[in-house]
Design a protein around this motif. Structure first.
Motif, PDB file in Angstrom:
ATOM      1  N   GLY A 467       0.820  -1.211   0.000  1.00  0.00           N
ATOM      2  CA  GLY A 467       0.000   0.000   0.000  1.00  0.00           C
ATOM      3  C   GLY A 467       0.847   1.252   0.000  1.00  0.00           C
ATOM      4  N   ARG A 468       1.927   1.228   0.765  1.00  0.00           N
ATOM      5  CA  ARG A 468       2.849   2.370   0.810  1.00  0.00           C
ATOM      6  C   ARG A 468       3.477   2.593  -0.566  1.00  0.00           C
ATOM      7  N   TYR A 469       3.814   1.502  -1.251  1.00  0.00           N
ATOM      8  CA  TYR A 469       4.400   1.571  -2.586  1.00  0.00           C
ATOM      9  C   TYR A 469       3.415   2.146  -3.600  1.00  0.00           C
ATOM     10  N   ILE A 470       2.190   1.630  -3.624  1.00  0.00           N
ATOM     11  CA  ILE A 470       1.192   2.120  -4.579  1.00  0.00           C
ATOM     12  C   ILE A 470       0.880   3.599  -4.313  1.00  0.00           C
ATOM     13  N   ASP A 471       0.804   3.982  -3.042  1.00  0.00           N
ATOM     14  CA  ASP A 471       0.543   5.390  -2.707  1.00  0.00           C
ATOM     15  C   ASP A 471       1.678   6.288  -3.198  1.00  0.00           C
ATOM     16  N   ALA A 472       2.924   5.820  -3.035  1.00  0.00           N
ATOM     17  CA  ALA A 472       4.069   6.610  -3.524  1.00  0.00           C
ATOM     18  C   ALA A 472       4.053   6.699  -5.046  1.00  0.00           C
ATOM     19  N   ALA A 473       3.633   5.587  -5.693  1.00  0.00           N
ATOM     20  CA  ALA A 473       3.587   5.584  -7.156  1.00  0.00           C
ATOM     21  C   ALA A 473       2.527   6.543  -7.690  1.00  0.00           C
ATOM     22  N   ARG A 474       1.455   6.764  -6.927  1.00  0.00           N
ATOM     23  CA  ARG A 474       0.383   7.664  -7.375  1.00  0.00           C
ATOM     24  C   ARG A 474       0.906   9.083  -7.633  1.00  0.00           C
ATOM     25  N   ALA A 475       1.940   9.442  -6.925  1.00  0.00           N
ATOM     26  CA  ALA A 475       2.490  10.786  -7.075  1.00  0.00           C
ATOM     27  C   ALA A 475       3.467  10.889  -8.244  1.00  0.00           C
ATOM     28  N   LYS A 476       3.726   9.753  -8.928  1.00  0.00           N
ATOM     29  CA  LYS A 476       4.685   9.745 -10.030  1.00  0.00           C
ATOM     30  C   LYS A 476       3.979  10.069 -11.348  1.00  0.00           C
ATOM     31  N   PRO A 477       4.692  10.697 -12.263  1.00  0.00           N
ATOM     32  CA  PRO A 477       4.079  11.054 -13.556  1.00  0.00           C
ATOM     33  C   PRO A 477       3.739   9.839 -14.411  1.00  0.00           C
ATOM     34  N   TRP A 478       4.319   8.693 -14.112  1.00  0.00           N
ATOM     35  CA  TRP A 478       4.072   7.500 -14.905  1.00  0.00           C
ATOM     36  C   TRP A 478       2.943   6.632 -14.346  1.00  0.00           C
ATOM     37  N   PHE A 479       2.363   6.998 -13.205  1.00  0.00           N
ATOM     38  CA  PHE A 479       1.373   6.135 -12.548  1.00  0.00           C
ATOM     39  C   PHE A 479       0.134   5.894 -13.413  1.00  0.00           C
ATOM     40  N   ASP A 480      -0.412   6.951 -13.984  1.00  0.00           N
ATOM     41  CA  ASP A 480      -1.653   6.803 -14.741  1.00  0.00           C
ATOM     42  C   ASP A 480      -1.485   5.931 -15.980  1.00  0.00           C
ATOM     43  N   ASP A 481      -0.253   5.727 -16.398  1.00  0.00           N
ATOM     44  CA  ASP A 481       0.021   4.926 -17.592  1.00  0.00           C
ATOM     45  C   ASP A 481       0.718   3.616 -17.214  1.00  0.00           C
ATOM     46  N   THR A 482       0.340   3.048 -16.088  1.00  0.00           N
ATOM     47  CA  THR A 482       0.988   1.833 -15.582  1.00  0.00           C
ATOM     48  C   THR A 482      -0.062   0.845 -15.083  1.00  0.00           C
ATOM     49  N   ILE A 483       0.119  -0.427 -15.429  1.00  0.00           N
ATOM     50  CA  ILE A 483      -0.721  -1.508 -14.907  1.00  0.00           C
ATOM     51  C   ILE A 483       0.086  -2.271 -13.869  1.00  0.00           C
ATOM     52  N   PHE A 484      -0.483  -2.429 -12.686  1.00  0.00           N
ATOM     53  CA  PHE A 484       0.129  -3.214 -11.618  1.00  0.00           C
ATOM     54  C   PHE A 484      -0.564  -4.574 -11.564  1.00  0.00           C
TER      55      PHE A 484
END
Length: 618
Positions: A467-484
């Motif tokens: 959860g901490r990782y996904i939350d940190a990724a949300r703030a990255k410019p590449w998050f919206d274009d990424t499938i986990f």
């Protein structure tokens, strides 16, 4: 001049050699007499098997004698004429002869089940299933075997004492230099046998060929090879029939295959109308018990609710290696150890499809990747390998059991993703978590459950770190274009059944995926084709999995190293076990045999290897 046999060294060497040869010859004759129905009673073949058997026993002796002879060479001759030295010498002979007699007795029983000397079936039982009170022959029979071995070892000791162990002091082993030279001679012989020896066996008959082999050598050879021949121990169909059934099982949507006359399974999947090329991050969490999610994994539950999830998905086997194998290769487990451990050449995998679209491919692991052949497998298949050794110093904040914490793993993955984004590279990352494994250790103060206490605590910590990782990724410019992609292996212990292998798989990408749940029975081998179907890509593959967005009907594959199971949507659960024969009249058993037999052929004949396979066109 004193005979060589009158020295402690040559006397002990003769005793050990005689034990191996006598036990080997006695076992072969016993097997031939007791299990005569498995032989064709050609005495020339028997003579050949006995002759080759003696040769195999001698080579095996050169291999296995290194340890007892090394223990003999620890001391000079004078020591062996003292009371303590005699006790030591006869104890070594007793232990060696006990182990040889015990192996012979167990081989006798093993032959009764498989008409074979030791192979990976025996290795798997010894390493994973052995327990005295759960012996396949029963507790009392096991006690009887041990008793017989003890009696035989005592007889060997008495024989050695009377006929081969000298009664006079020779002084042959008095010099340290002599003993060291003898040790190195034996060590070199053992290494040469290890590198170049191939057992002699009859080519006319498999059974006589097995009779001529040395079981102890075959046990260690099987441990190294980690494989089981499907056609020797499992029910098989004609190859053309197996391929026809298998193609029906692995086809989804408008998939096409090479002509039916081909032995290959090259599957052509057409592109969809709309293709997307997002980044893909796959998190493999070893050890998640699905029954613990509701109470200990609120973050995973939220991703399941907000993503594409599978309610009836089952792991192909236990452990992270099977999960990686199923995802990367989209192939059911093959009898023997995981392909990850066995592979020594580049294999066609999901990595190749991403490589064809210029993705950066990274395998990131908080442990040491040389274990279980992980580094070799991933580097051979085009990934950049980032294990604990390659982590940035700032990303090494907590380690236990040789593995960095999942927080460190995810921080390293974020840093690598940022570098790829800044370099204008699409990325495909595979992250291997290790929190949910003994000793269940993690940093204190992160969650309410103390470290080193339980699987529940480790599950809660992994969920926290994720959860901490996904939350940190949300703030990255590449998050919206990424499938986990989050997946696990079969973690529960207990009886071999379908429920034991129930697992999780979820695709999470709030800007790309509309939340939905797939309720069709499916397997981990279906994850990669479903991911590619979600992307809309056209590709060629040798995947046995199906795109579950387009598949009609369900099935699942679960396995141990020796048991191969198939679950059908009608409720059938069939298990293929090593046996000399099996009924294939049941439709589900035929489907199971077709898939597992075809997967074995594909790997065993090297058609998964990129150097031998038809070059895929993407």
């Amino acid at each position: 001049m004193r005979s060589y046999l009158s020295t402690t060294y040559f006397g002990a060497l003769s005793a050990f050699g005689a034990i191996v040869l006598i036990a080997g010859l006695s076992l072969r004759l016993t097997l031939f007499i007791v299990y005569g129905d498995s032989f064709d009673w050609r005495f020339l073949s028997l003579f050949e098997a006995l002759f080759l058997g003696v040769a195999n026993d001698l080579f095996a002796f050169g291999y296995i004698a290194l340890v007892p002879i090394s223990l003999i060479l620890l001391f000079g001759d004078r020591f062996y004429y003292e009371k303590l030295g005699k006790i030591y010498l006869y104890s070594l002979i007793a232990v060696f002869s006990f182990l040889i007699a015990l192996c012979a007795a167990v081989e006798y029983l093993f032959w009764g089940a498989y008409y074979s000397r030791f192979n990976f079936i025996a290795v798997d039982y010894a390493l994973n299933d052995f327990a005295l009170d759960k012996s396949p022959v029963g507790l009392w029979a096991t006690v009887a075997i041990l008793t017989i071995a003890v009696v035989l070892s005592l007889l060997f000791v008495l024989g050695a004492k009377k006929f081969v162990i000298p009664r006079e002091l020779s002084g042959f082993l008095s010099r340290d230099r002599t003993r060291l030279a003898l040790f190195w001679i034996h060590a070199v012989i053992a290494v040469l046998i290890f590198l170049f020896y191939s057992p002699f066996a009859s080519v006319e008959s498999r059974v006589f060929g097995e009779l001529s082999r040395n079981g102890i050598y075959e046990f260690f050879s099987a441990y190294r090879a980690k494989s089981i021949d499907y056609y020797t121990f499992y029910p098989a169909l004609a190859k053309t029939e197996a391929r026809s059934i298998a193609i029906n099982e692995i086809k989804s949507g408008d998939d096409r295959f090479l002509s039916n006359g081909s032995k290959d399974f090259l599957k052509i999947t057409a592109p969809k109308q709309h293709e997307i090329s997002p980044n893909v991050v796959v998190v493999v969490a070893s050890g998640i018990d699905k029954r613990l999610l509701d109470k200990f994994a609120p973050n995973i539950n939220s991703y399941i609710e907000g993503g594409l999830s599978f309610s009836r998905i089952y792991a192909t086997g236990a452990g992270s290696l099977r999960a990686i194998e199923a995802f990367s290769l989209s192939i059911p487990a093959i009898a023997g150890d995981s392909i990850i451990k066995r592979s020594r050449k580049p294999i066609f995998s999901l990595s190749d499809i991403f490589a064809s679209r210029a993705y950066a491919r990274e395998f990131i692991y908080g442990g040491y990747g040389y274990y279980d052949n992980l580094n070799a497998f991933f580097s051979l298949n085009g990934y950049e390998v980032i294990d604990r050794n390659a982590f940035a110093t700032d990303n090494k904040t907590f380690a236990s059991g040789g593995k960095q914490s999942d927080e460190d793993l995810f921080t390293e993955a974020l840093d690598r993703a940022d570098m790829n984004y800044l370099g204008n590279r699409r990325f495909f990352q595979l992250l291997l978590s290790s929190s949910i494994s003994v000793p269940y250790n993690y940093p204190r103060g992160r969650i309410e459950i103390a470290p080193k206490t339980s699987r529940e605590g480790a599950t809660r910590y992994f969920d926290y770190a994720l959860g901490r990782y996904i939350d940190a990724a949300r703030a990255k410019p590449w998050f919206d274009d990424t499938i986990f992609v989050i997946l696990s292996d079969g973690a529960s212990s207990g009886a071999f059944n379908l429920a034991r292998y129930e697992t999780i798989a979820v695709f999470y990408a709030p800007k790309i995926i509309t939340p939905r749940q797939i309720d069709v029975l499916c397997s981990q081998i279906d994850i990669a084709p479903t991911l590619l179907g979600l992307l809309g890509w056209g590709y060629e593959s040798r995947f046995f999995g199906r795109d579950m967005l387009n598949a009609a009907g369900g099935r699942a594959f679960v396995a141990t190293n020796t048991r191969l199971a198939f679950a059908a949507s009608n409720g059938d659960f069939v298990v293929l076990r090593p046996a000399r024969s099996a009924d294939l009249t049941n439709a589900s058993r035929r489907r199971a045999a077709a898939i597992y037999q075809s997967a074995f052929d594909l790997f065993n004949e090297g058609r998964l290897n990129k150097e031998n396979a038809k070059t895929p066109h993407f």
